[in-house]
Design a protein around this motif. Sequence first.
Motif, PDB file in Angstrom:
ATOM      1  N   UNK A 129       0.834  -1.198   0.000  1.00 49.75           N
ATOM      2  CA  UNK A 129       0.000   0.000   0.000  1.00 49.75           C
ATOM      3  C   UNK A 129       0.870   1.249   0.000  1.00 49.75           C
ATOM      4  N   UNK A 130       0.455   2.233  -0.777  1.00 42.88           N
ATOM      5  CA  UNK A 130       1.175   3.497  -0.838  1.00 42.88           C
ATOM      6  C   UNK A 130       0.460   4.521   0.037  1.00 42.88           C
ATOM      7  N   UNK A 131       1.155   5.579   0.465  1.00 43.95           N
ATOM      8  CA  UNK A 131       0.505   6.622   1.267  1.00 43.95           C
ATOM      9  C   UNK A 131      -0.704   7.227   0.546  1.00 43.95           C
ATOM     10  N   UNK A 132      -0.622   7.317  -0.781  1.00 39.64           N
ATOM     11  CA  UNK A 132      -1.727   7.884  -1.553  1.00 39.64           C
ATOM     12  C   UNK A 132      -2.953   6.981  -1.468  1.00 39.64           C
ATOM     13  N   UNK A 133      -2.729   5.670  -1.505  1.00 37.00           N
ATOM     14  CA  UNK A 133      -3.845   4.729  -1.396  1.00 37.00           C
ATOM     15  C   UNK A 133      -4.420   4.738   0.013  1.00 37.00           C
ATOM     16  N   UNK A 134      -3.535   4.788   1.016  1.00 39.50           N
ATOM     17  CA  UNK A 134      -4.000   4.825   2.403  1.00 39.50           C
ATOM     18  C   UNK A 134      -4.862   6.059   2.667  1.00 39.50           C
TER      19      UNK A 134
ATOM     20  N   UNK B 257      -7.069   7.282   0.912  1.00 39.52           N
ATOM     21  CA  UNK B 257      -8.451   7.093   0.455  1.00 39.52           C
ATOM     22  C   UNK B 257      -9.301   6.361   1.485  1.00 39.52           C
ATOM     23  N   UNK B 258      -8.648   5.640   2.387  1.00 34.18           N
ATOM     24  CA  UNK B 258      -9.373   4.814   3.348  1.00 34.18           C
ATOM     25  C   UNK B 258     -10.197   5.669   4.306  1.00 34.18           C
ATOM     26  N   UNK B 259     -11.467   5.302   4.447  1.00 37.77           N
ATOM     27  CA  UNK B 259     -12.356   6.026   5.347  1.00 37.77           C
ATOM     28  C   UNK B 259     -12.938   7.290   4.750  1.00 37.77           C
ATOM     29  N   UNK B 260     -12.442   7.691   3.567  1.00 29.44           N
ATOM     30  CA  UNK B 260     -12.950   8.904   2.918  1.00 29.44           C
ATOM     31  C   UNK B 260     -14.125   8.594   1.997  1.00 29.44           C
TER      32      UNK B 260
ATOM     33  N   UNK C  63     -16.151  -0.274  -0.767  1.00 27.88           N
ATOM     34  CA  UNK C  63     -16.418  -0.821  -2.099  1.00 27.88           C
ATOM     35  C   UNK C  63     -15.912   0.120  -3.188  1.00 27.88           C
ATOM     36  N   UNK C  64     -16.068   1.423  -2.961  1.00 19.04           N
ATOM     37  CA  UNK C  64     -15.625   2.400  -3.951  1.00 19.04           C
ATOM     38  C   UNK C  64     -14.103   2.446  -4.021  1.00 19.04           C
ATOM     39  N   UNK C  65     -13.448   2.350  -2.859  1.00 20.41           N
ATOM     40  CA  UNK C  65     -11.984   2.319  -2.830  1.00 20.41           C
ATOM     41  C   UNK C  65     -11.486   1.073  -3.558  1.00 20.41           C
ATOM     42  N   UNK C  66     -12.162  -0.049  -3.324  1.00 21.47           N
ATOM     43  CA  UNK C  66     -11.769  -1.306  -3.959  1.00 21.47           C
ATOM     44  C   UNK C  66     -11.842  -1.193  -5.476  1.00 21.47           C
ATOM     45  N   UNK C  67     -12.896  -0.552  -5.982  1.00 16.04           N
ATOM     46  CA  UNK C  67     -13.032  -0.395  -7.441  1.00 16.04           C
ATOM     47  C   UNK C  67     -11.922   0.484  -7.995  1.00 16.04           C
ATOM     48  N   UNK C  68     -11.565   1.522  -7.266  1.00 19.03           N
ATOM     49  CA  UNK C  68     -10.511   2.428  -7.728  1.00 19.03           C
ATOM     50  C   UNK C  68      -9.150   1.743  -7.789  1.00 19.03           C
ATOM     51  N   UNK C  69      -8.884   0.906  -6.782  1.00 17.70           N
ATOM     52  CA  UNK C  69      -7.564   0.284  -6.681  1.00 17.70           C
ATOM     53  C   UNK C  69      -7.487  -1.077  -7.360  1.00 17.70           C
TER      54      UNK C  69
ATOM     55  N   UNK D  52      -6.551  -2.297  10.034  1.00 19.21           N
ATOM     56  CA  UNK D  52      -5.184  -2.436  10.534  1.00 19.21           C
ATOM     57  C   UNK D  52      -4.592  -1.077  10.890  1.00 19.21           C
ATOM     58  N   UNK D  53      -4.991  -0.036  10.137  1.00 15.41           N
ATOM     59  CA  UNK D  53      -4.491   1.312  10.404  1.00 15.41           C
ATOM     60  C   UNK D  53      -5.350   2.058  11.419  1.00 15.41           C
ATOM     61  N   UNK D  54      -6.414   1.405  11.893  1.00 20.34           N
ATOM     62  CA  UNK D  54      -7.279   2.039  12.881  1.00 20.34           C
ATOM     63  C   UNK D  54      -8.134   3.158  12.317  1.00 20.34           C
ATOM     64  N   UNK D  55      -8.466   3.063  11.033  1.00 14.88           N
ATOM     65  CA  UNK D  55      -9.285   4.095  10.384  1.00 14.88           C
ATOM     66  C   UNK D  55     -10.746   3.649  10.395  1.00 14.88           C
TER      67      UNK D  55
END
Length: 243
Positions: free
Chosen positions: A192-197, A199-202, A206-212, A225-228
């Motif tokens: 995972x890259x900081x840019x991908x992280x 997106x989490x919680x924003x 499902x939408x994040x999964x489609x993007x990535x 795992x990141x507590x988001x």
Amino acid sequence: MPRSKAFNPEVDRLLGTMPDSELAKRLGCSRQLVTLRRHQLGIRSFYPHRRPWTRAEEELLGTMPDRRLARKINRSVESVAARRAAKGIPIFDPKKHHWTPEDDKLLGQRPDEQVAMLLGVSKYAVIHRRCRLGIRAFGGRTYERQRPWTPQEEALLGTATDVELAVRLGRTVANVRHRRQRLGIPAYGHHWTPKEDALLGKMPDAKVARRLGCTVKAVARRRERLGIPAFRPAEGKSPGSPP
């Protein structure tokens, strides 16, 4: 110290910063020459993502060609060969031993080390053969070939290598890989890259999964795992509506 005309202080600084084969292409020389120069200077080979070896991975050393094992556990051929040599495990030789029904009858009836001595093969070859046939270790648990998957087991898919989970769950590597692929879960090792992280919680998982291009489960695991906390739309707005 002998040095090829292809090398100079500037080129030497590139040694170990990329695979030897890639640097060789840049310099227009052979990979062997680059490797020799790196060894002469005592520079370690390039490994972009070092990770500790697991016991499950080490048990597979010498049970198949290094190149095939490297693909299976997502490591470089050089890394596999070096680890095998460090453990004193001989290189795989498919012509050395052909398993017979009589040989298979010994599996699980006595410790793997004893079976290895009787057949003249490595202990790792015995373990690999026994697990492949779904035979329990002597005094150990059964490696079942087919049994229903539980939600708890499925939740572990993609969180470690298929080899490691196969040993942990008492299943074959093929069984673990097939189930993971059937559920659309990517293999362990996505970085995972900081840019991908960011997106989490924003937005919904499902939408994040489609993007990535990964699964919702993979996104949820990373977020937790990141507590988001999970995305919650503002009152009066649907999850997919613009802000």
